[in-house]
Design a protein around this motif. Structure first.
Motif, mmCIF file in Angstrom:
data_model
loop_
_atom_site.group_PDB
_atom_site.id
_atom_site.type_symbol
_atom_site.label_atom_id
_atom_site.label_comp_id
_atom_site.label_asym_id
_atom_site.label_seq_id
_atom_site.Cartn_x
_atom_site.Cartn_y
_atom_site.Cartn_z
ATOM 1 N N LYS A 90 0.811 -1.226 0.000
ATOM 2 C CA LYS A 90 0.000 0.000 0.000
ATOM 3 C C LYS A 90 0.846 1.279 0.000
ATOM 4 O O LYS A 90 0.412 2.323 0.479
ATOM 5 C CB LYS A 90 -0.953 0.030 1.202
ATOM 6 N N THR A 91 2.074 1.185 -0.537
ATOM 7 C CA THR A 91 2.942 2.371 -0.577
ATOM 8 C C THR A 91 2.267 3.527 -1.300
ATOM 9 O O THR A 91 2.359 4.688 -0.874
ATOM 10 C CB THR A 91 4.278 2.034 -1.259
ATOM 11 N N ASN A 92 1.572 3.228 -2.404
ATOM 12 C CA ASN A 92 0.947 4.292 -3.186
ATOM 13 C C ASN A 92 -0.113 5.034 -2.372
ATOM 14 O O ASN A 92 -0.196 6.270 -2.406
ATOM 15 C CB ASN A 92 0.319 3.716 -4.467
ATOM 16 N N LYS A 93 -0.932 4.288 -1.629
ATOM 17 C CA LYS A 93 -1.963 4.928 -0.815
ATOM 18 C C LYS A 93 -1.346 5.816 0.260
ATOM 19 O O LYS A 93 -1.810 6.942 0.498
ATOM 20 C CB LYS A 93 -2.857 3.872 -0.170
ATOM 21 N N ILE A 94 -0.293 5.314 0.919
ATOM 22 C CA ILE A 94 0.352 6.090 1.981
ATOM 23 C C ILE A 94 1.006 7.342 1.406
ATOM 24 O O ILE A 94 0.878 8.439 1.964
ATOM 25 C CB ILE A 94 1.397 5.235 2.729
ATOM 26 N N MET A 95 1.697 7.211 0.273
ATOM 27 C CA MET A 95 2.373 8.363 -0.326
ATOM 28 C C MET A 95 1.378 9.371 -0.879
ATOM 29 O O MET A 95 1.638 10.577 -0.886
ATOM 30 C CB MET A 95 3.345 7.906 -1.420
ATOM 31 N N THR A 96 0.236 8.877 -1.363
ATOM 32 C CA THR A 96 -0.792 9.804 -1.859
ATOM 33 C C THR A 96 -1.391 10.611 -0.719
ATOM 34 O O THR A 96 -1.464 11.844 -0.782
ATOM 35 C CB THR A 96 -1.913 9.021 -2.584
ATOM 36 N N TRP A 97 -1.827 9.923 0.345
ATOM 37 C CA TRP A 97 -2.449 10.634 1.471
ATOM 38 C C TRP A 97 -1.406 11.388 2.299
ATOM 39 O O TRP A 97 -1.713 12.412 2.906
ATOM 40 C CB TRP A 97 -3.210 9.639 2.352
ATOM 41 N N GLY A 98 -0.173 10.885 2.313
ATOM 42 C CA GLY A 98 0.887 11.552 3.075
ATOM 43 C C GLY A 98 1.577 12.668 2.313
ATOM 44 O O GLY A 98 2.452 13.338 2.864
ATOM 45 N N GLY A 99 1.191 12.872 1.069
ATOM 46 C CA GLY A 99 1.782 13.963 0.287
ATOM 47 C C GLY A 99 1.075 15.274 0.582
ATOM 48 O O GLY A 99 0.226 15.735 -0.190
ATOM 49 N N LEU A 100 1.423 15.874 1.714
ATOM 50 C CA LEU A 100 0.747 17.107 2.146
ATOM 51 C C LEU A 100 1.219 18.296 1.330
ATOM 52 O O LEU A 100 2.404 18.457 1.070
ATOM 53 C CB LEU A 100 1.015 17.364 3.628
ATOM 54 N N ARG A 101 0.271 19.153 0.952
ATOM 55 C CA ARG A 101 0.625 20.418 0.311
ATOM 56 C C ARG A 101 0.823 21.464 1.409
ATOM 57 O O ARG A 101 0.075 21.483 2.383
ATOM 58 C CB ARG A 101 -0.482 20.872 -0.639
ATOM 59 N N GLY A 102 1.816 22.316 1.245
ATOM 60 C CA GLY A 102 2.095 23.277 2.304
ATOM 61 C C GLY A 102 2.544 24.625 1.798
ATOM 62 O O GLY A 102 2.026 25.140 0.798
ATOM 63 N N GLY A 103 3.545 25.181 2.471
ATOM 64 C CA GLY A 103 3.957 26.554 2.230
ATOM 65 C C GLY A 103 4.449 26.842 0.828
ATOM 66 O O GLY A 103 4.240 27.943 0.301
ATOM 67 N N ILE A 104 5.110 25.865 0.202
ATOM 68 C CA ILE A 104 5.679 26.122 -1.124
ATOM 69 C C ILE A 104 4.588 26.355 -2.165
ATOM 70 O O ILE A 104 4.705 27.234 -3.021
ATOM 71 C CB ILE A 104 6.624 24.981 -1.525
ATOM 72 N N SER A 105 3.505 25.584 -2.083
ATOM 73 C CA SER A 105 2.391 25.807 -3.023
ATOM 74 C C SER A 105 1.795 27.196 -2.846
ATOM 75 O O SER A 105 1.493 27.893 -3.823
ATOM 76 C CB SER A 105 1.300 24.740 -2.806
ATOM 77 N N ILE A 106 1.632 27.614 -1.586
ATOM 78 C CA ILE A 106 1.120 28.958 -1.318
ATOM 79 C C ILE A 106 2.090 30.016 -1.823
ATOM 80 O O ILE A 106 1.689 31.020 -2.435
ATOM 81 C CB ILE A 106 0.892 29.165 0.196
ATOM 82 N N ALA A 107 3.392 29.784 -1.593
ATOM 83 C CA ALA A 107 4.404 30.748 -2.041
ATOM 84 C C ALA A 107 4.343 30.930 -3.554
ATOM 85 O O ALA A 107 4.412 32.056 -4.061
ATOM 86 C CB ALA A 107 5.797 30.279 -1.611
ATOM 87 N N LEU A 108 4.208 29.843 -4.286
ATOM 88 C CA LEU A 108 4.137 29.929 -5.748
ATOM 89 C C LEU A 108 2.839 30.609 -6.190
ATOM 90 O O LEU A 108 2.850 31.422 -7.117
ATOM 91 C CB LEU A 108 4.237 28.533 -6.356
#
Length: 413
Positions: free
Chosen positions: A354-372
């Motif tokens: 289940k690596t894909n599920k964990i990496m998908t849900w654990g891929g948090l968006r944060g400050g860099i997306s806001i900065a861009l």
């Protein structure tokens, strides 16, 4: 209002928010700061119905800040170097090929998937946005935040190889995502609504990526040699600071990727071999603590800026609906973009189930997306994409951040 006053206000607010989180909420910093910022924004908006003094003061402060310069040319390099410096290099070395494919091919697939799907969704909502700007949005929302998820993974005792994949991928997809964003940004500025030429995009992308990595290797090596030749923790900390600042300036002048250069330099300086041969125990401690402080301070200030910027945006219902619909689009696109690379390496490197599920849900968006998103121009539909980005980041950090630990425990049990 001069920059010293602006910085003073931001640092003071950051200190108050951080204190409230540590003293009362006791959440991981990223989650706690996002919650406090959200509440702060709502309180200011509520008070504005009685007295607009605080709201007007906030808006005046925001208008004084050049977000593109402050966030992309200054803060981002420090944040990425700090994140790379504390990455487990040995585990990352073992996982280098999947991490590389996740961060490059995965980021590109995610960018085009999100951009294409958002173009269709916005059209259905009556918002006719040129495809190039939707693609620009796909690039800014694809990077994930290594700092946001690292503390959570450590707390739940996630396997080291899984931690290395997620954190390593997040570090490099930040750098690659910024390169993709800046490449499309330059094309968008020159072509307007015209179509994008693939060759032009790939040429700019290649120069930024490979040039940035080579610059980072050179900076890391020079920093290592300088630190190895002396034993003075004060000066060695200053050398690392100078490497980040000078490297950022050089990258800007040569039109290379500063973020990728900083990630690469941070990995070189932070790996165990360099630490063992170039740093005494006291130097290692001071370097780590200094960059931890820089990272926490900049992330805290960034979340304060997020909240303040939201006070000047217009939240139209169509924008909010687009943001809500963008959440499943971002998650599905990430899952699809990771599926191919995981299939390539899962047997060879013995991926956990289940690596894909964990990496998908654990891929948090944060400050860099806001900065861009903050660096977009009005012509690029800045307000629309800022609202959408804000909704995704809030959902990502609060909902995904609070539940990813439970998901890891459940899937690993």
């Amino acid at each position: 209002m001069d920059y010293f006053v602006i910085i003073t206000i931001l640092v003071s607010i950051a200190a108050v928010f951080g204190y409230i989180n540590v003293r009362i909420l006791k959440f991981p910093n990223t989650i706690g700061l996002m919650l406090i910022t959200l509440v702060f924004t709502l309180v200011v908006l509520a008070l504005a119905s009685i007295d607009k003094t605080l709201l007007l003061a906030e808006r005046e402060l925001i208008t004084q800040i050049d977000f593109e310069t402050v966030l992309l040319d200054m803060m981002l390099s420090f944040m990425l170097f700090a994140g790379a410096l504390h990455t487990n290099f040995e585990q990352l070395k073992i996982q280098r090929w999947p991490v590389l494919v996740f961060a490059t091919l995965g980021t590109l697939i995610s960018t085009f998937l999100i951009g294409g799907l958002m173009f269709l969704v916005l059209m259905l909502l009556g918002l006719h946005i040129p495809f190039v700007y939707c693609l620009l949005y796909g690039a800014l929302i694809s990077p994930t935040d290594p700092i946001a998820v690292l503390g959570i993974l450590k707390k739940v005792g996630a396997p080291k190889d899984l931690e290395a994949k997620i954190v390593g991928e997040s570090l490099f997809n930040d750098g690659v995502g910024v390169v993709v964003f800046l490449t499309i940004y330059e094309v968008a500025k020159t072509t307007g609504n015209a179509s994008i030429h693939v060759g032009e995009v790939l040429g700019l992308f290649g120069r930024e990526v490979f040039g940035g990595v080579m610059l980072g290797l050179l900076l890391g090596y020079c920093t290592y040699r300088l630190m190895k030749s002396i034993d003075d923790y004060d000066i060695e900390v200053i050398i690392t600071l100078a490497a980040v600042m000078s490297g950022t300036v050089i990258a800007q002048k040569l039109h290379l990727s500063g973020p990728l250069a900083m990630v690469t330099a941070g990995l070189v300086v932070g790996n165990d071999t360099v630490r063992g041969s170039a740093m005494s125990e006291i130097t290692e401690n001071y370097v780590d603590k200094f960059w931890e402080l820089v990272d926490i301070l900049l992330n805290t200030i960034l979340f304060v800026l997020i909240g303040m910027e939201m006070l000047v945006l217009e939240f139209k219902w169509s924008y909010i609906l687009a943001g809500v619909l963008a959440i499943p689009i971002a998650l599905i696109s990430r899952y699809v973009s990771l599926h191919g690379p995981i299939s390539m390496f899962e047997k060879r490197l013995d991926f956990i189930p289940k690596t894909n599920k964990i990496m998908t849900w654990g891929g948090l968006r944060g400050g860099i997306s806001i900065a861009l998103a903050l660096s977009l121009t009005t012509e690029m539909h800045r307000e629309l994409f800022l609202v959408i980005t804000y909704i995704i980041v809030v959902f990502s950090i609060i909902v995904q951040g609070l539940t990813v630990g439970g998901l890891v425990r459940k899937l690993m049990s």
